[in-house]
Write a protein that holds these residues in place. Structure first.
Motif, PDB file in Angstrom:
ATOM      1  N   TYR A  50      47.472 113.555-134.574  1.00 16.80           N
ATOM      2  CA  TYR A  50      46.309 113.472-133.697  1.00 16.80           C
ATOM      3  C   TYR A  50      46.763 113.318-132.245  1.00 16.80           C
ATOM      4  N   LEU A  51      47.737 112.449-132.020  1.00 16.07           N
ATOM      5  CA  LEU A  51      48.255 112.245-130.670  1.00 16.07           C
ATOM      6  C   LEU A  51      48.899 113.526-130.130  1.00 16.07           C
ATOM      7  N   GLY A  52      49.552 114.286-131.003  1.00 11.15           N
ATOM      8  CA  GLY A  52      50.133 115.563-130.584  1.00 11.15           C
ATOM      9  C   GLY A  52      49.072 116.551-130.148  1.00 11.15           C
ATOM     10  N   ARG A  53      47.975 116.606-130.896  1.00  9.75           N
ATOM     11  CA  ARG A  53      46.871 117.502-130.510  1.00  9.75           C
ATOM     12  C   ARG A  53      46.256 117.062-129.188  1.00  9.75           C
ATOM     13  N   LEU A  54      46.087 115.762-128.999  1.00  3.92           N
ATOM     14  CA  LEU A  54      45.552 115.263-127.735  1.00  3.92           C
ATOM     15  C   LEU A  54      46.482 115.618-126.577  1.00  3.92           C
ATOM     16  N   ARG A  67      40.695 124.389-111.840  1.00  2.00           N
ATOM     17  CA  ARG A  67      40.420 122.942-111.755  1.00  2.00           C
ATOM     18  C   ARG A  67      39.199 122.571-112.583  1.00  2.00           C
ATOM     19  N   LEU A  68      38.168 123.409-112.534  1.00  2.00           N
ATOM     20  CA  LEU A  68      36.947 123.143-113.300  1.00  2.00           C
ATOM     21  C   LEU A  68      37.241 123.165-114.799  1.00  2.00           C
ATOM     22  N   VAL A  69      37.995 124.156-115.259  1.00  2.00           N
ATOM     23  CA  VAL A  69      38.329 124.259-116.682  1.00  2.00           C
ATOM     24  C   VAL A  69      39.170 123.061-117.111  1.00  2.00           C
ATOM     25  N   THR A  70      40.167 122.701-116.315  1.00  2.00           N
ATOM     26  CA  THR A  70      41.005 121.544-116.643  1.00  2.00           C
ATOM     27  C   THR A  70      40.159 120.282-116.731  1.00  2.00           C
ATOM     28  N   GLY A  71      39.248 120.104-115.793  1.00  2.00           N
ATOM     29  CA  GLY A  71      38.375 118.924-115.809  1.00  2.00           C
ATOM     30  C   GLY A  71      37.449 118.895-117.019  1.00  2.00           C
ATOM     31  N   ARG A  72      36.851 120.034-117.331  1.00  2.00           N
ATOM     32  CA  ARG A  72      35.951 120.086-118.488  1.00  2.00           C
ATOM     33  C   ARG A  72      36.702 119.842-119.792  1.00  2.00           C
ATOM     34  N   LEU A  73      37.909 120.403-119.899  1.00  2.00           N
ATOM     35  CA  LEU A  73      38.698 120.173-121.109  1.00  2.00           C
ATOM     36  C   LEU A  73      39.128 118.712-121.210  1.00  2.00           C
ATOM     37  N   ALA A  74      39.435 118.092-120.073  1.00  2.00           N
ATOM     38  CA  ALA A  74      39.789 116.668-120.079  1.00  2.00           C
ATOM     39  C   ALA A  74      38.602 115.827-120.555  1.00  2.00           C
ATOM     40  N   GLU A  75      37.414 116.195-120.133  1.00  2.00           N
ATOM     41  CA  GLU A  75      36.208 115.498-120.599  1.00  2.00           C
ATOM     42  C   GLU A  75      36.059 115.641-122.109  1.00  2.00           C
ATOM     43  N   ARG A  76      36.301 116.838-122.618  1.00  2.00           N
ATOM     44  CA  ARG A  76      36.193 117.060-124.060  1.00  2.00           C
ATOM     45  C   ARG A  76      37.233 116.253-124.827  1.00  2.00           C
ATOM     46  N   VAL A  77      38.450 116.164-124.272  1.00  2.00           N
ATOM     47  CA  VAL A  77      39.503 115.369-124.922  1.00  2.00           C
ATOM     48  C   VAL A  77      39.097 113.904-124.955  1.00  2.00           C
ATOM     49  N   MET A  78      38.562 113.405-123.865  1.00  2.00           N
ATOM     50  CA  MET A  78      38.146 111.999-123.818  1.00  2.00           C
ATOM     51  C   MET A  78      36.998 111.739-124.795  1.00  2.00           C
ATOM     52  N   MET A  79      36.069 112.663-124.888  1.00  2.00           N
ATOM     53  CA  MET A  79      34.960 112.506-125.829  1.00  2.00           C
ATOM     54  C   MET A  79      35.485 112.511-127.269  1.00  2.00           C
ATOM     55  N   ALA A  80      36.442 113.389-127.558  1.00  2.00           N
ATOM     56  CA  ALA A  80      37.001 113.460-128.913  1.00  2.00           C
ATOM     57  C   ALA A  80      37.791 112.202-129.237  1.00  2.00           C
ATOM     58  N   ALA A  81      38.497 111.654-128.251  1.00  2.00           N
ATOM     59  CA  ALA A  81      39.294 110.449-128.494  1.00  2.00           C
ATOM     60  C   ALA A  81      38.411 109.224-128.651  1.00  2.00           C
ATOM     61  N   ALA A  82      37.275 109.219-127.982  1.00  2.00           N
ATOM     62  CA  ALA A  82      36.386 108.062-128.035  1.00  2.00           C
ATOM     63  C   ALA A  82      35.376 108.146-129.173  1.00  2.00           C
ATOM     64  N   PRO A 104      35.552 108.407-132.751  1.00  2.00           N
ATOM     65  CA  PRO A 104      35.594 107.512-133.906  1.00  2.00           C
ATOM     66  C   PRO A 104      35.366 106.048-133.495  1.00  2.00           C
ATOM     67  N   ALA A 105      34.754 105.304-134.400  1.00  2.00           N
ATOM     68  CA  ALA A 105      34.436 103.908-134.096  1.00  2.00           C
ATOM     69  C   ALA A 105      35.670 103.011-134.131  1.00  2.00           C
ATOM     70  N   THR A 106      36.722 103.439-134.775  1.00  2.00           N
ATOM     71  CA  THR A 106      37.943 102.624-134.851  1.00  2.00           C
ATOM     72  C   THR A 106      39.031 103.257-133.976  1.00  2.00           C
ATOM     73  N   THR A 107      40.153 102.557-133.869  1.00  2.00           N
ATOM     74  CA  THR A 107      41.265 103.068-133.069  1.00  2.00           C
ATOM     75  C   THR A 107      42.430 103.554-133.921  1.00  2.00           C
ATOM     76  N   GLY A 108      42.269 103.581-135.230  1.00  2.00           N
ATOM     77  CA  GLY A 108      43.342 104.004-136.127  1.00  2.00           C
ATOM     78  C   GLY A 108      43.799 105.433-135.868  1.00  2.00           C
ATOM     79  N   HIS A 109      42.877 106.285-135.472  1.00  2.00           N
ATOM     80  CA  HIS A 109      43.238 107.678-135.211  1.00  2.00           C
ATOM     81  C   HIS A 109      44.191 107.805-134.030  1.00  2.00           C
ATOM     82  N   LEU A 110      44.179 106.804-133.139  1.00  2.00           N
ATOM     83  CA  LEU A 110      45.060 106.856-131.978  1.00  2.00           C
ATOM     84  C   LEU A 110      46.510 106.524-132.327  1.00  2.00           C
ATOM     85  N   GLU A 111      46.766 106.133-133.568  1.00  2.00           N
ATOM     86  CA  GLU A 111      48.130 105.868-134.014  1.00  2.00           C
ATOM     87  C   GLU A 111      48.687 107.019-134.855  1.00  2.00           C
TER      88      GLU A 111
END
Length: 167
Positions: free
Chosen positions: A131-135, A103-118, A120-127
């Protein structure tokens, strides 16, 4: 389109995940590893002690309860009982620690994913599909939808079985 699984890739991913577990929670990962080894070794000790008991019991039969051979039988019975207790306690501890570590590892990795997704200053990477596959893979999406922490727990179970098999 599904991608063929490459055993070497999976092995590297599991190795990286185990390494990440030790960096994210070193004490918990170490305790999980120790309890996995003990939970796997206790049944081997029970088997060896039972064999020794059979060897000592045969010549002890019919010579009385206070003989040295009888005392050796008592000692081996106590050892077997202690190893049974150790096996159950360490397996319970391994399960609890492994699940908590997962659970701790899953939570920490989720935090890292959220930090990586947030990041870039724009949202173009989310399209971007790549990138979406890696997320998605980082969140545990895929053919079996298993979070990374479940692999950590599964590895602790496997390690315990490997120790028993080697023994």
């Amino acid at each position: 389109m599904s991608r063929a699984r490459v055993p070497g890739h999976e092995r590297r991913a599991l190795t990286a995940l185990i390494g990440y577990s030790f960096s994210a929670a070193p004490a918990m990962a170490t305790l999980t590893a120790v309890t996995a080894v003990l939970a796997g070794a206790a049944p081997v000790g029970i088997t060896v002690a039972t064999g020794e008991l059979v060897d000592v019991l045969t010549p002890a039969i019919g010579h009385g309860l206070g003989t040295p051979a009888a005392r050796e039988c008592y000692r081996l019975v106590a050892l077997i009982a202690a190893l049974f207790l150790l096996a159950h306690l360490t397996e319970s501890a391994r399960t609890a620690l492994g699940r908590a570590l997962g659970r701790l590892v899953t939570g920490r990795l989720a935090e890292r994913v959220m930090m990586a997704a947030a990041e870039p200053a724009t949202t173009g990477h989310l399209e971007d599909p790549a990138y979406l596959g890696r997320l998605g893979r980082a969140r545990g999406e895929g053919t079996i939808d298993m979070p990374a922490g479940e692999a950590v727990f599964g590895f602790s179970t496997r390690a315990s079985m490997w120790v028993t098999s080697i023994g």
